[in-house]
Design a protein around this motif. Sequence first.
Motif, short mmCIF file in Angstrom:
data_model
loop_
_atom_site.label_atom_id
_atom_site.label_comp_id
_atom_site.label_asym_id
_atom_site.label_seq_id
_atom_site.Cartn_x
_atom_site.Cartn_y
_atom_site.Cartn_z
N ARG A 91 60.93 58.78 17.98
CA ARG A 91 60.04 58.73 18.22
C ARG A 91 60.08 57.07 18.71
O ARG A 91 60.16 56.61 16.50
CB ARG A 91 58.52 58.89 17.81
N PHE A 92 60.25 56.51 18.63
CA PHE A 92 59.76 54.55 18.52
C PHE A 92 59.06 53.73 18.87
O PHE A 92 58.04 53.87 19.86
CB PHE A 92 60.74 53.92 19.16
N ALA A 93 58.74 53.28 17.41
CA ALA A 93 57.08 52.11 17.80
C ALA A 93 57.77 51.57 16.51
O ALA A 93 57.68 51.09 15.97
CB ALA A 93 55.76 53.36 17.24
N LEU A 94 56.59 49.99 17.80
CA LEU A 94 56.19 49.40 16.53
C LEU A 94 55.06 48.97 15.92
O LEU A 94 54.53 47.84 17.20
CB LEU A 94 57.14 47.49 17.42
N PRO A 95 54.86 49.36 15.24
CA PRO A 95 53.39 49.23 14.60
C PRO A 95 52.57 48.62 13.74
O PRO A 95 51.40 48.72 13.29
CB PRO A 95 53.31 50.78 14.13
N GLU A 96 53.25 46.85 13.51
CA GLU A 96 53.33 47.01 12.60
C GLU A 96 51.35 46.17 12.96
O GLU A 96 50.46 45.66 11.95
CB GLU A 96 54.57 45.36 12.91
N ILE A 97 51.09 46.25 13.84
CA ILE A 97 50.28 45.02 14.91
C ILE A 97 49.11 46.19 13.89
O ILE A 97 47.44 45.54 13.61
CB ILE A 97 49.57 45.22 15.97
N ARG A 98 49.08 47.64 13.59
CA ARG A 98 47.90 48.70 13.35
C ARG A 98 47.51 47.66 11.25
O ARG A 98 47.18 47.90 10.88
CB ARG A 98 48.52 49.45 12.56
N ALA B 204 61.09 56.09 14.33
CA ALA B 204 62.23 55.19 14.02
C ALA B 204 60.67 54.16 14.32
O ALA B 204 60.35 53.54 15.42
CB ALA B 204 63.08 55.17 15.04
N MET B 205 60.08 53.51 13.64
CA MET B 205 58.82 52.73 13.30
C MET B 205 59.48 51.53 12.48
O MET B 205 60.10 51.41 11.73
CB MET B 205 57.57 53.50 12.52
N GLY B 206 58.90 50.77 13.38
CA GLY B 206 58.53 49.38 12.33
C GLY B 206 60.20 48.53 12.35
O GLY B 206 60.66 49.02 13.40
N GLY B 207 60.41 48.63 11.01
CA GLY B 207 61.93 48.37 10.17
C GLY B 207 62.60 48.96 10.98
O GLY B 207 63.83 48.83 11.14
N GLY B 208 62.10 50.85 11.08
CA GLY B 208 63.25 51.30 11.27
C GLY B 208 63.76 51.49 12.82
O GLY B 208 65.07 51.48 13.13
N CYS B 209 62.73 51.29 14.10
CA CYS B 209 62.99 50.82 15.51
C CYS B 209 63.70 50.13 15.58
O CYS B 209 64.45 49.90 16.00
CB CYS B 209 61.84 51.04 15.67
N GLU B 210 63.40 48.54 14.54
CA GLU B 210 64.75 47.47 14.22
C GLU B 210 65.76 48.06 13.98
O GLU B 210 67.18 47.21 14.41
CB GLU B 210 63.89 45.78 14.64
N LEU B 211 65.48 47.76 12.97
CA LEU B 211 67.07 48.62 12.52
C LEU B 211 67.78 49.58 13.81
O LEU B 211 69.69 48.87 13.59
CB LEU B 211 67.06 49.62 11.67
N GLY C 262 59.73 52.53 8.71
CA GLY C 262 60.56 50.85 8.71
C GLY C 262 59.82 50.42 7.67
O GLY C 262 60.30 50.92 5.79
N ALA C 263 59.46 49.12 6.87
CA ALA C 263 60.04 48.63 5.73
C ALA C 263 58.66 49.23 4.98
O ALA C 263 57.83 50.08 5.21
CB ALA C 263 59.31 47.15 5.89
#
Length: 258
Positions: free
Chosen positions: A127-134, A106-113, A64-65
Motif C-alpha cells: 500500500r503506497f501513500a504520501l499521507p503527510e497532509i494529514r 509504504a507510507m510517507g518516507g517509506g513510499c519516498e524510499l 514513514g519518517a
Amino acid sequence: MSEQIVLVEARGRVGVITLNRPQQLNALNDAVMDQLGAALLAFDADEGIGAIVITGSAKAFAAGADIEAMADWSFMDVYQSGFITRNWETIRRVRKPVLAAVSGFAMGGGCELALACDIVVAGESARFALPEIRLAMLPGAGGTQRLPRAIGKAKAMDMCLSARQLDAQEADCYGLVSRVVPDAELIDQTLALATQIASFSLPALMAIKASVNRAWESPLSEGILFERHALYERFASADAHEGMHAFLGKRTPSFQHR
Ligand code: CO8
C-alpha cells in the motif's frame, strides 16, 4: 543485546538490507537512516556485490519518517542539522542497481524510499501513500518531486493533497512500481531478479542506471548526449567485447566486471 534495526546480508552477488523495527512499522528515524546509508555504501563499495535489495517486514516496508522523533523539532533543529540531507539522500550516491521489495505499508518516507530505488517489486499487500497532509506536513524526502515524475502530475497531486492510498495493482498501473508478485513470493522473486541483474556486467549496469537517471534530470538533448557518450564508453569495456563475441560464438559470456 539490543535488537538490530537494520539487518545486512550478502546472498551471492546480491546485498540484502532489511529494515527491522517491526513494532514501529519500520518508522524511519536517524538510527535507521544512518545504518541504511552505511549498508548501502558498503555494498556499493564491495566488488563482490552487483545489486542491492532493500526490504521491510510483511506488514510494513516502512510507515514513514518517525513521527514521534520529529514531533517537537523546531525550524532551527531541522535547518541546522540538515534534516533529510544529512542521511536520507545517501541512496542517491549508490551507483549499483537498488531494488525495493515492498509488502504492506509504504507510507510517507517509506513510499519516498521506494521511489528512490531503481526497481520496485511490490507484493500484493503493498500500500503506497504520501499521507503527510494529514499531519499538516509535506512529502519532503523527494515525494513532491519523484512522484510526479513517476506517475504524472494528476495522480501525484491526488496522492499528495488527499492522502490517497494506492494498492499494489493501482501502483502498477500508474507506474509507481515495476512489477507485482504474490506476497509469498516477494523475497524469492526479488532476489531472483536481483541475482539476474547482478550477473550482468557491473560497469554496464552502472552506466545504464546513470543514463536512465539522466532522463529525469536533464532536457532530452542533454540526456541524449549523455547517453551517446555512455554508449561510446562501452567500447572501452572488456565485458562489452566479451558480451558481443560470446553472442557471435553462441556461448555464455564470462563477465569480469571491467
Ligand atoms: N512514526 C512513528 N511511529 C509510527 C509510524 C510513524 N510514521 N507509523 C506507525 N507507527 C507506530 C504507531 O504509533 C504504533 O505504535 P504503538 O504500538 O506504540 O502505538 C505502531 O507503529 C503500529 O501502528 P498502528 O497501531 O497505527 O498500526 P495500524 O495497522 O493501525 O496502522 C498505519 C498502520 C496506517 C500505517 C498507521 O500506523 C499510520 O498511519 N502511520 C503513519 C503513516 C504516516 O503518516 N506516515 C508519514 C509520516 S511523515 C513522513 O514520512 C515524511 C517524510 C518526509 C520528510 C519528513 C517531513 C515530514
